[in-house]
Write a protein that holds these residues in place. Structure first.
Motif, PDB file in Angstrom:
ATOM      1  N   MET A 138      -7.632 -17.128   8.558  1.00 36.61           N
ATOM      2  CA  MET A 138      -6.939 -17.781   7.457  1.00 36.61           C
ATOM      3  C   MET A 138      -6.599 -19.229   7.807  1.00 36.61           C
ATOM      4  O   MET A 138      -6.396 -20.062   6.925  1.00 36.61           O
ATOM      5  N   PHE A 143      -1.026 -20.092   8.923  1.00 42.39           N
ATOM      6  CA  PHE A 143      -0.155 -19.154   9.629  1.00 42.39           C
ATOM      7  C   PHE A 143       1.205 -19.789   9.921  1.00 42.39           C
ATOM      8  O   PHE A 143       2.258 -19.180   9.697  1.00 42.39           O
ATOM      9  N   THR A 146       3.502 -20.207   6.888  1.00 39.80           N
ATOM     10  CA  THR A 146       4.172 -18.991   6.426  1.00 39.80           C
ATOM     11  C   THR A 146       5.449 -18.740   7.222  1.00 39.80           C
ATOM     12  O   THR A 146       6.324 -17.999   6.791  1.00 39.80           O
ATOM     13  N   TYR A 183      -1.474 -15.139   2.450  1.00 43.61           N
ATOM     14  CA  TYR A 183      -1.221 -14.288   3.611  1.00 43.61           C
ATOM     15  C   TYR A 183      -0.854 -12.862   3.223  1.00 43.61           C
ATOM     16  O   TYR A 183      -1.175 -11.905   3.939  1.00 43.61           O
ATOM     17  N   TYR A 186      -4.118 -11.314   2.590  1.00 37.31           N
ATOM     18  CA  TYR A 186      -4.793 -11.191   3.890  1.00 37.31           C
ATOM     19  C   TYR A 186      -4.271  -9.994   4.683  1.00 37.31           C
ATOM     20  O   TYR A 186      -5.037  -9.175   5.198  1.00 37.31           O
TER      21      TYR A 186
END
Length: 479
Positions: A138, A143, A146, A183, A186
């Protein structure tokens, strides 16, 4: 150039990614592997980067395209260097260049490996190796976003530098909401695949690391024979379907959740993506039919390898270097094409190929009717000249990097098939190639120079060339 903001952003990214090593650290303690220092040291190094952030954050937090590209490129290089330390300190992989190659291959979701005996690796390192796929799939910046709250004015340029595809759009009004939506999708798909694999009899640990490899479209296996080890049609089909799902633009899943199915029908990239998979699977199935015992077995292996190669995952259930030349050529073409924009897949991307085909078609029409004006549309919308120019420029740069890399790697004096597909699989983030680096081979036989060149290619391919080129351009550092 806002140097303080660059240092601040890179340190935060490195700290966040380094903190994820706590998971394999706990696993190494649980399995009693005796390699805890292999994780403690890089975690400590990452925390030192973090300390630099909180001691004195920059007052001027303005950021533009140049800073965004430099931050992304630097962060990916540094996390690769730190991520290689567990392999190096534990001595599970000899030589730092080999450790770096394996780690870059992990974070960029390439899946190329120098390991001769994967099953001899400690379980915690196998976990970390596959987890780098999941983090890199991703994007490390996504990451980090988030975790930390970020303002759009400071992150949009970094997002554009890291997200794959010719056009980057938001699903929500702000980037932080967009990345959280991405996310959630994901994580949900990763958990779902893990459950399905466990239902097929695959152990929890195996299911989890294979889900990581599929989600990031990376393809690091934990068995020497990759997915073929399990010899299960059910597992093959589950992984194949999820590889295709992760190779799709994540906007599609958002539209499904938002019940905007009409917009999905207008998605030309998705249509061509599925058509290419179906056509390639059927051609390879009939081409390899004499090799296998039944049509179902032939279709199963063909579908799996097509799904694996076009999504640039790299898992294998068969040694396709032994397939007929037609099948190998089709797989080679799929390496160039890659997955969809906005997915975790690599390659040039389906949307670019579709648009380039339309540009070529318009050129032919213009030759016949010079006075006519033809526009290029995607999903019913006319594309701006800047987008078309960007796509054509990208292809030119892609081929230049490909050619220069081939010249450098050719110094190893390997055969043309091995040399060319090594570079192609690196820059497209595929994993296996043809010749010596097929599913049954690896990259251990390449020199240190070639491994460094291929590592740079993997980073350039994952970041879609520009951030790496901008980082090393003298113009970037001029006032």
């Amino acid at each position: 150039m806002n140097y303080k903001m660059i240092i601040y952003s890179v340190c935060r990214i490195v700290m966040a990614v380094g903190a994820t090593m706590i998971i394999p650290l706990l696993l190494s303690i649980f399995y009693g592997e005796g390699i805890t220092l292999s994780y403690v040291i890089p975690i400590a190094v990452s925390l030192l980067f973090g300390a630099a952030v909180y001691i004195k954050p920059p007052k001027n937090k303005s950021m533009y395209a140049r800073e965004g590209s430099v931050i992304v490129a630097l962060a990916w290089i540094i996390i690769s260097l730190i991520g290689a330390l567990p392999f190096y300190i534990s001595r599970a992989i000899p030589g730092f260049v080999n450790c770096l190659f394996e780690t870059v291959s992990g974070f960029t979701t390439t899946g190329s490996s120098i390991l001769l005996d994967i099953e001899a690796m400690p379980k915690s390192l196998l976990f970390w190796r596959s987890f780098t796929h999941w983090l890199g799939g991703m994007g490390v910046l996504v990451f980090v976003m988030t975790i930390f709250s970020s303002k759009d004015t400071r992150t949009s340029y970094m997002m554009r530098a890291e997200m794959p595809g010719p056009m980057v759009g938001k699903l929500a009004s702000k980037w932080k909401f967009t990345v959280r939506i991405l996310y959630r999708i994901y994580i949900a798909l990763t958990v779902l695949e893990t459950i399905f694999l466990m239902l097929g009899g695959m152990p929890l640990f195996d299911s989890l690391v294979h889900a990581f490899g599929t989600a990031g479209t990376g393809g690091f296996g934990i068995k020497n024979s990759s997915v073929a080890f399990y010899d299960s049609a059910y597992i093959d089909y589950v992984i194949s379907i999820f590889m295709i799902l992760f190779g799709m633009n994540f906007t599609v899943f958002y539209l499904i959740l938002a019940r905007k199915l009409a917009l999905i029908k207008e998605n030309n990239e998705l249509k061509w993506y599925l058509v290419i998979i179906a056509a390639a699977t059927l051609i390879i199935t009939f081409n390899t039919l004499p090799i296998y015992k039944s049509f179902s077995e032939t279709f199963r292996h063909s579908f799996f390898q097509v799904s694996s190669i076009i999504t640039t995952t790299g898992y294998s259930t068969a040694d396709f270097t032994r397939w007929p030349m037609l099948s190998q050529i089709i797989l080679l073409m799929l390496m160039f094409i890659g997955g969809c924009a906005g997915s975790t897949g690599g390659g040039i991307k389906v949307i670019r190929i579709v648009i380039l085909a339309k540009i070529a078609g318009n050129s032919i029409k213009n030759s016949a009717s010079p006075r006519s004006v033809f526009s290029v549309k995607s999903d019913g919308k006319q594309l701006e000249a800047a987008v078309l120019k960007g796509i054509m420029t990208y292809l030119v740069i892609y081929m230049i990097v490909f050619a220069l890399s081939m010249i450098l790697v050719s110094l190893d004096n390997k055969d043309f098939t091995t040399t060319s597909t090594a570079v192609l699989t690196a820059i497209s983030n595929v994993g296996p190639g043809l010749g010596e680096i097929g599913p049954a081979g690896n990259f251990a036989g390449f020199s240190a120079l070639s491994k460094i060149v291929l590592s740079i290619d993997m980073l350039a391919g994952r970041l879609e060339l520009y951030p790496i080129l901008i980082l090393f351009s003298p113009h970037t550092w001029k006032r």
